[in-house]
Design a protein around this motif. Structure first.
Motif, mmCIF file in Angstrom:
data_model
loop_
_atom_site.group_PDB
_atom_site.id
_atom_site.type_symbol
_atom_site.label_atom_id
_atom_site.label_comp_id
_atom_site.label_asym_id
_atom_site.label_seq_id
_atom_site.Cartn_x
_atom_site.Cartn_y
_atom_site.Cartn_z
ATOM 1 N N CYS A 8 0.839 -1.190 0.000
ATOM 2 C CA CYS A 8 0.000 0.000 0.000
ATOM 3 C C CYS A 8 0.880 1.249 0.000
ATOM 4 O O CYS A 8 1.809 1.352 0.805
ATOM 5 C CB CYS A 8 -0.916 -0.004 1.221
ATOM 6 N N PRO A 9 0.611 2.207 -0.885
ATOM 7 C CA PRO A 9 1.449 3.405 -0.955
ATOM 8 C C PRO A 9 1.171 4.444 0.130
ATOM 9 O O PRO A 9 1.883 5.430 0.239
ATOM 10 C CB PRO A 9 1.128 3.976 -2.337
ATOM 11 N N SER A 10 0.162 4.236 0.947
ATOM 12 C CA SER A 10 -0.123 5.184 2.012
ATOM 13 C C SER A 10 0.967 5.081 3.081
ATOM 14 O O SER A 10 1.318 3.983 3.509
ATOM 15 C CB SER A 10 -1.488 4.895 2.635
ATOM 16 N N PRO A 11 1.516 6.202 3.533
ATOM 17 C CA PRO A 11 2.642 6.157 4.456
ATOM 18 C C PRO A 11 2.314 5.579 5.830
ATOM 19 O O PRO A 11 3.196 5.092 6.518
ATOM 20 C CB PRO A 11 3.077 7.613 4.573
ATOM 21 N N ASP A 12 1.061 5.598 6.219
ATOM 22 C CA ASP A 12 0.679 5.089 7.534
ATOM 23 C C ASP A 12 0.137 3.669 7.479
ATOM 24 O O ASP A 12 -0.464 3.207 8.434
ATOM 25 C CB ASP A 12 -0.384 6.012 8.157
ATOM 26 N N CYS A 13 0.351 2.987 6.388
ATOM 27 C CA CYS A 13 -0.232 1.665 6.195
ATOM 28 C C CYS A 13 0.855 0.685 5.760
ATOM 29 O O CYS A 13 1.647 0.980 4.876
ATOM 30 C CB CYS A 13 -1.331 1.749 5.135
ATOM 31 N N HIS A 31 -8.550 3.763 2.019
ATOM 32 C CA HIS A 31 -7.987 5.086 1.734
ATOM 33 C C HIS A 31 -8.757 5.804 0.623
ATOM 34 O O HIS A 31 -8.153 6.356 -0.295
ATOM 35 C CB HIS A 31 -6.515 4.963 1.314
ATOM 36 N N PRO A 32 -10.086 5.811 0.677
ATOM 37 C CA PRO A 32 -10.837 6.416 -0.426
ATOM 38 C C PRO A 32 -10.523 7.900 -0.590
ATOM 39 O O PRO A 32 -10.473 8.652 0.377
ATOM 40 C CB PRO A 32 -12.301 6.196 -0.030
ATOM 41 N N ARG A 36 -6.726 10.498 -5.105
ATOM 42 C CA ARG A 36 -7.434 11.192 -6.180
ATOM 43 C C ARG A 36 -7.258 12.699 -6.131
ATOM 44 O O ARG A 36 -7.723 13.396 -7.009
ATOM 45 C CB ARG A 36 -8.923 10.885 -6.111
ATOM 46 N N ARG A 37 -6.623 13.199 -5.105
ATOM 47 C CA ARG A 37 -6.459 14.640 -4.966
ATOM 48 C C ARG A 37 -5.647 15.198 -6.124
ATOM 49 O O ARG A 37 -4.727 14.556 -6.622
ATOM 50 C CB ARG A 37 -5.772 14.950 -3.637
#
Length: 59
Positions: A8-13, A31-32, A36-37
């Motif tokens: 997962c590319p999310s830093p907190d995951c 992480h919906p 997309r930002r």
């Protein structure tokens, strides 16, 4: 041949999986909207993801 792992590319995951479809489902569920930002990858999550990818590449 080593199986491919998708992280997962999310830093907190730290979620990882063996398939792109499973990773897409995780990202869309957990992480919906994060990716997309309009300012992605200049968001905090995008920058942390790139930093994590560079660290893995350097190993």
């Amino acid at each position: 041949m080593t199986p491919r792992s998708f992280v997962c590319p999310s830093p907190d995951c730290s979620h990882s999986t063996g398939g792109a479809a499973e990773l897409a489902e995780h990202v869309n569920t957990e992480h919906p909207g994060e990716f997309r930002r309009k300012d992605w990858p200049a968001t905090e999550a995008g920058q942390a993801s790139r930093a994590r990818n560079r660290a893995v590449d350097e190993e």
